[in-house]
Design an enzyme around this catalytic site. Structure first.
Site, mmCIF file in Angstrom:
data_model
loop_
_atom_site.group_PDB
_atom_site.id
_atom_site.type_symbol
_atom_site.label_atom_id
_atom_site.label_comp_id
_atom_site.label_asym_id
_atom_site.label_seq_id
_atom_site.Cartn_x
_atom_site.Cartn_y
_atom_site.Cartn_z
ATOM 1 N N HIS A 185 0.838 -1.199 0.000
ATOM 2 C CA HIS A 185 0.000 0.000 0.000
ATOM 3 C C HIS A 185 0.878 1.256 0.000
ATOM 4 O O HIS A 185 0.458 2.314 -0.478
ATOM 5 C CB HIS A 185 -0.903 0.046 1.237
ATOM 6 C CG HIS A 185 -1.948 -1.022 1.257
ATOM 7 N ND1 HIS A 185 -1.706 -2.285 1.753
ATOM 8 C CD2 HIS A 185 -3.239 -1.015 0.853
ATOM 9 C CE1 HIS A 185 -2.802 -3.015 1.654
ATOM 10 N NE2 HIS A 185 -3.746 -2.279 1.104
ATOM 11 N N ASP A 255 -4.918 -6.184 -7.554
ATOM 12 C CA ASP A 255 -5.145 -5.516 -6.280
ATOM 13 C C ASP A 255 -5.423 -4.048 -6.616
ATOM 14 O O ASP A 255 -5.344 -3.628 -7.775
ATOM 15 C CB ASP A 255 -3.920 -5.678 -5.374
ATOM 16 C CG ASP A 255 -4.258 -5.609 -3.890
ATOM 17 O OD1 ASP A 255 -5.352 -5.100 -3.553
ATOM 18 O OD2 ASP A 255 -3.433 -6.040 -3.062
#
Length: 341
Positions: A185, A255
């Site tokens: 992330h 993702d």
């Protein structure tokens, strides 16, 4: 479904705005994903799910959620079941394999009951990444175990329970996030392990569950396979590893495109992933200006992707009509987990 686009979007709040409805009707994404910002209570979630499907005119449009257990679950108490982390289930398996498997089944069945209750049809679970000494805390106890065979065994229990209860499982993060030492992330993980080592470890659970209907890629560079591109945007990883070595022929989605492991404008991130052979890109912020940029890079689902989508749909069994006692199941699960708590 010929005009359905190769993208899954989200929305910003608890209800759809007029602008979001207009955008989704125009762009026709394959489906949607919800997050904590979209969730308040069961009635509200059901209404939002119905509104999302109505916006694209498809009553069967997939609606996704991350409901693993532990840290990663969007449906929370007091309205929904709080599932244990996979790592805890792995610990129970080590103590008593049969009880570990039973706990996996019970926890997943209770999750399915909650998802079916609000109309959600896809769960981004199970996580098949290994729990290694180097594994970033972003995975941590989201992993069942360090042993790939145990990860595969427990992951298969979860995936089958989903399928038998009308929910599509998404194995992730293919071909493996366990060797990532940083949070994708925030930054790009780089893995230097050789292909033989990866095949016998990180890739192994995904290979054993290669028949799964959906999978989600890892935003990780595997230097010995493709030093230039993260797996999500690497044709070498998608074709040579995910499709051929692992043998996964389900619907492959990225993702979240917003994660900092990827670079460049959002439309370029989407374009690179689709060019690499991913079937569907996932954009999660719910911000309309970002979605408009991503939509520019996403064409209709390709024929091969459409075939994978329909094959996945055909695997899923209707949720059972017989009622079960969730209170009894929770009591039994709590009793099992007392062994590791």
């Amino acid at each position: 479904m010929k005009d359905v686009k190769s993208v899954i979007f989200s929305c910003e709040g608890l209800v759809l705005t007029a602008q979001e409805k207009e955008f989704f009707a125009s762009e026709k994404p394959l489906g949607f994903i919800l997050f904590a910002r979209n969730i308040d209570n069961p009635e509200q979630v059901r209404a939002l799910v119905n509104a999302l499907r109505a916006s694209v005119g498809r009553a069967d449009a997939p609606v996704l959620l991350d409901q693993e257990g532990g840290r990663v679950q969007r449906l929370r108490s007091p309205h929904w079941f709080e599932a244990p982390a996979f790592g805890l289930l792995g610990q129970l398996y080590d103590l008593d394999a049969a009880k570990g498997i039973e706990a996996c089944r019970l926890a997943t069945a209770l999750i399915c009951d909650d998802l079916n209750g609000v109309g959600i049809t896809v769960d981004c679970s199970p996580c098949l990444d290994l729990a290694l000494p180097v594994t970033s805390s972003v995975i941590g106890d989201r992993s069942f175990h360090a042993d790939p065979n145990i990860v595969a065994k427990l992951g298969a229990v979860v995936a089958l329970e989903f399928i038998e209860n009308g929910i599509i499982p998404v194995i992730k993060h293919i071909p493996g996030h366990g060797r990532g030492t940083v949070d994708s992330h925030l930054e790009l993980p780089v893995v230097d392990a050789g292909i033989e080592e990866l095949v016998s470890t990180d890739f192994a659970p995904f290979k054993q569950l290669g028949h799964s209907p959906w999978g989600m890629t890892a935003h990780i560079v595997f230097k010995q396979i493709d030093p230039e591109r993260p797996a999500t945007q690497s044709a070498k990883v998608v074709t040579d590893i995910i499709r051929n070595q692992i043998g996964f022929d389900g619907l492959l989605l990225t993702d979240d495109l917003n994660m900092n492991a990827l670079d460049g404008p959002l439309e370029k991130r989407a374009e690179r992933a689709l060019e690499a052979g991913v079937d569907v890109v996932l954009h999660c912020s719910g911000k309309l200006d970002e979605m408009k940029s991503v939509a520019q890079a996403c064409g209709p689902l390709q024929d091969a992707s459409l075939k994978r989508y329909h094959a996945a749909q055909s695997m899923i069994q209707p949720p059972p009509q017989d009622t079960f006692s969730s209170s009894q199941m929770k009591a039994r699960l709590d009793h099992l987990l007392e062994l590791v708590n």
